[in-house]
Design an enzyme around this catalytic site. Structure first.
Site, PDB file in Angstrom:
ATOM      1  N   ILE A  13       0.842  -1.205   0.000  1.00  0.00           N
ATOM      2  CA  ILE A  13       0.000   0.000   0.000  1.00  0.00           C
ATOM      3  C   ILE A  13       0.877   1.256   0.000  1.00  0.00           C
ATOM      4  CG2 ILE A  13      -1.802   1.276   1.244  1.00  0.00           C
ATOM      5  CD1 ILE A  13      -2.619  -1.475   2.492  1.00  0.00           C
ATOM      6  N   ASP A  60      14.899   1.583  10.293  1.00  0.00           N
ATOM      7  CA  ASP A  60      13.977   0.683  10.987  1.00  0.00           C
ATOM      8  C   ASP A  60      13.269   1.487  12.072  1.00  0.00           C
ATOM      9  OD1 ASP A  60      12.862  -1.291  12.690  1.00  0.00           O
ATOM     10  OD2 ASP A  60      14.328  -2.750  11.959  1.00  0.00           O
ATOM     11  N   SER A  86       2.496  -7.119   8.522  1.00  0.00           N
ATOM     12  CA  SER A  86       1.102  -7.008   8.093  1.00  0.00           C
ATOM     13  C   SER A  86       0.386  -8.340   7.854  1.00  0.00           C
ATOM     14  CB  SER A  86       1.039  -6.170   6.806  1.00  0.00           C
ATOM     15  OG  SER A  86       1.609  -6.900   5.739  1.00  0.00           O
ATOM     16  N   THR A 131      -6.172  -0.842  10.438  1.00  0.00           N
ATOM     17  CA  THR A 131      -6.930  -1.905   9.777  1.00  0.00           C
ATOM     18  C   THR A 131      -8.295  -2.105  10.420  1.00  0.00           C
ATOM     19  OG1 THR A 131      -6.961  -4.308   9.458  1.00  0.00           O
ATOM     20  CG2 THR A 131      -5.664  -3.513  11.297  1.00  0.00           C
ATOM     21  N   ASP A 132      -9.229  -2.667   9.646  1.00  0.00           N
ATOM     22  CA  ASP A 132     -10.542  -3.000  10.230  1.00  0.00           C
ATOM     23  C   ASP A 132     -10.452  -4.168  11.216  1.00  0.00           C
ATOM     24  OD1 ASP A 132     -10.106  -5.074   8.415  1.00  0.00           O
ATOM     25  OD2 ASP A 132     -11.994  -4.830   7.339  1.00  0.00           O
ATOM     26  N   SER A 157      -3.755  -8.244  14.770  1.00  0.00           N
ATOM     27  CA  SER A 157      -4.745  -7.190  15.044  1.00  0.00           C
ATOM     28  C   SER A 157      -4.569  -6.615  16.439  1.00  0.00           C
ATOM     29  CB  SER A 157      -6.174  -7.685  14.803  1.00  0.00           C
ATOM     30  OG  SER A 157      -6.450  -8.846  15.532  1.00  0.00           O
TER      31      SER A 157
END
Ligand code: NAD
Ligand code: DAU
Length: 349
Positions: A13, A60, A86, A131-132, A157
């Site tokens: 992304i 980093d 991710s 993120t959702d 998450s």
């Protein structure tokens, strides 16, 4: 003139966000900070790497001293933070890597920004891309809204939820100007082939088994990556300080229906007979703690800032497949070496 630090800009992304900003804001300086992990690839940006307003910084976000230097040297005024571990499956095997980059790395970045800005926050912004998945897992109905309670269920998450909390904590405690966006599943060019859509495209090209987890009935809400980049630019330019915006395409698919669509579309593009690729589908052991369904309500972003997805799914998927077929060299380079070790551990053990 803004000095905009985009982290994770060599990833999937991030590379689309960097390209959009480099082209749309020629008078601002765009700094792409990336550690170039397995997921980072400067070839994603070869078309804009010589632009006058683009600079790459190899660093980093776990290294606070280095971040302090960069903020000072480049006089960073704005941050768009995408750098992260991710992939949910990798977080199940190695949760600590996710804490180090997603939680500690994000907090380092906030701290470096706070120190450099010396608590004088006029014309500054820290934009955190999330993120959702922080909202947990839905049943058969309902949507995630901006005020849905957090309920992360995977190490990935949980680490993203934690980073969101740190960003809000810097806003509430120190007054740092922030925005957060929580987006649904992205797909498109440059997607790393550990994720569902590019992994299936790669395996279909190579006539390899298509590993569908469980019964293939989990639901994801897919958005074309360039529409996510457009949403980020819209929120960066027009979002209100302290706000959260959900980004999604109202585009839900069960995994198995999506894999069927991919197989049928690729049969046509590859000149295979109808149904040939579907024969590769193999049901495999389910992901541990596999979230059943994600679905984003992006009404706030549409009503308040005027953003809408630009592409229908079939069109976006067609463009994505065409990109992978036209970029087999890119695909071969990212799937050599370490990728095969990952793939064999993940799917053949
Ligand atoms: P990606 O894995 O493709 O890219 C991550 C990038 O971050 C890579 O370039 C990598 O080299 C870099 N990176 C990783 N660790 C780093 C570190 N310690 N320091 C500096 N750079 C580091 O990820 P993506 O899919 O492009 O996701 C980008 C962001 O968007 C993430 O924050 C992710 O949580 C979020 N997001 C992703 C999706 C999706 O569907 N992929 C959806 C919503 C939100
Ligand atoms: O919802 C946003 C999130 O979407 C992002 O925050 C994450 O960074 C991104 O990786 C993505 O997470 P998912 O776990 O939803 O994406 P993934 O592509 O890994 O899996 C999509 C669905 O497909 C999920 O239900 C698991 C399933 N799957 C995945 C793979 C890799 C399979 O059935 N087989 C596979 O081989």
């Amino acid at each position: 003139m803004k000095n905009i630090l985009i982290t994770g800009g060599a990833g999937f992304i991030g590379s689309h966000v960097v390209r959009l900003f480099v082209k749309q804001f020629p008078n601002d300086s765009i700094y792409n900070l990336d550690a170039l992990t397995y997921a980072g690839n400067l070839a994603n940006l070869s078309d804009i790497e010589n632009s006058n307003n683009y600079n790459f910084l190899h660093a980093d976000i776990q290294d606070l001293e280095k971040l302090r230097e960069i903020f000072k040297e480049k006089n960073i005024t704005h941050v768009i933070h995408l750098a992260a571990e991710s992939h949910v499956d990798r977080s199940i095997t190695d949760p600590l890597a996710f804490v180090k980059t997603n939680v500690l790395g994000t907090t380092n970045l906030l701290q470096a920004a706070k120190e450099h800005w010396e608590d004088n926050f006029s014309d500054k912004l820290f934009y955190h891309v999330s993120t959702d998945e922080v909202y947990g897992s839905l049943g058969d109905t309902g949507f995630f809204y901006e005020d849905t309670a957090y309920d992360p269920r995977s190490p990935y998450s949980a680490s993203k939820a934690s980073s969101d909390h740190f960003v809000r904590a810097f806003h509430h405690t120190y007054g740092m100007p922030i925005v957060i966006s929580n987006c649904s599943n992205n797909y498109g060019p440059n997607h790393f082939p550990e994720k569902l859509i590019p992994l299936m495209i790669n395996n279909i090209i190579q006539n390899k088994p298509l590993p569908v987890y469980g019964e293939g009935l989990n639901v994801r809400d897919w958005l074309y990556v360039i529409d996510h980049a457009r949403a980020i630019e819209c929120i960066f330019s027009k979002g209100k300080d302290g706000e959260t915006y959900n980004i999604g395409g109202f585009n839900e698919w069960t995994n198995i229906d999506l894999v069927h669509l991919l197989c049928d579309t690729m049969d046509k593009k590859l000149g295979r007979f109808k149904g040939e690729s579907r024969k590769l589908i193999t049901y495999v052991k389910d992901r541990a703690g596999h979230d059943l369904r994600y679905a984003i309500d992006a009404t706030k972003l549409k009503n308040e800032l005027g953003w809408e997805p630009s592409l229908q799914f079939e069109e976006g998927l067609g463009k994505t497949i065409d990109w992978f077929l036209a970029n087999e060299e890119w695909l071969a380079s990212v799937t050599s070496g370490a990728y095969m070790n990952y793939y064999n551990e993940m799917y053949n053990s």
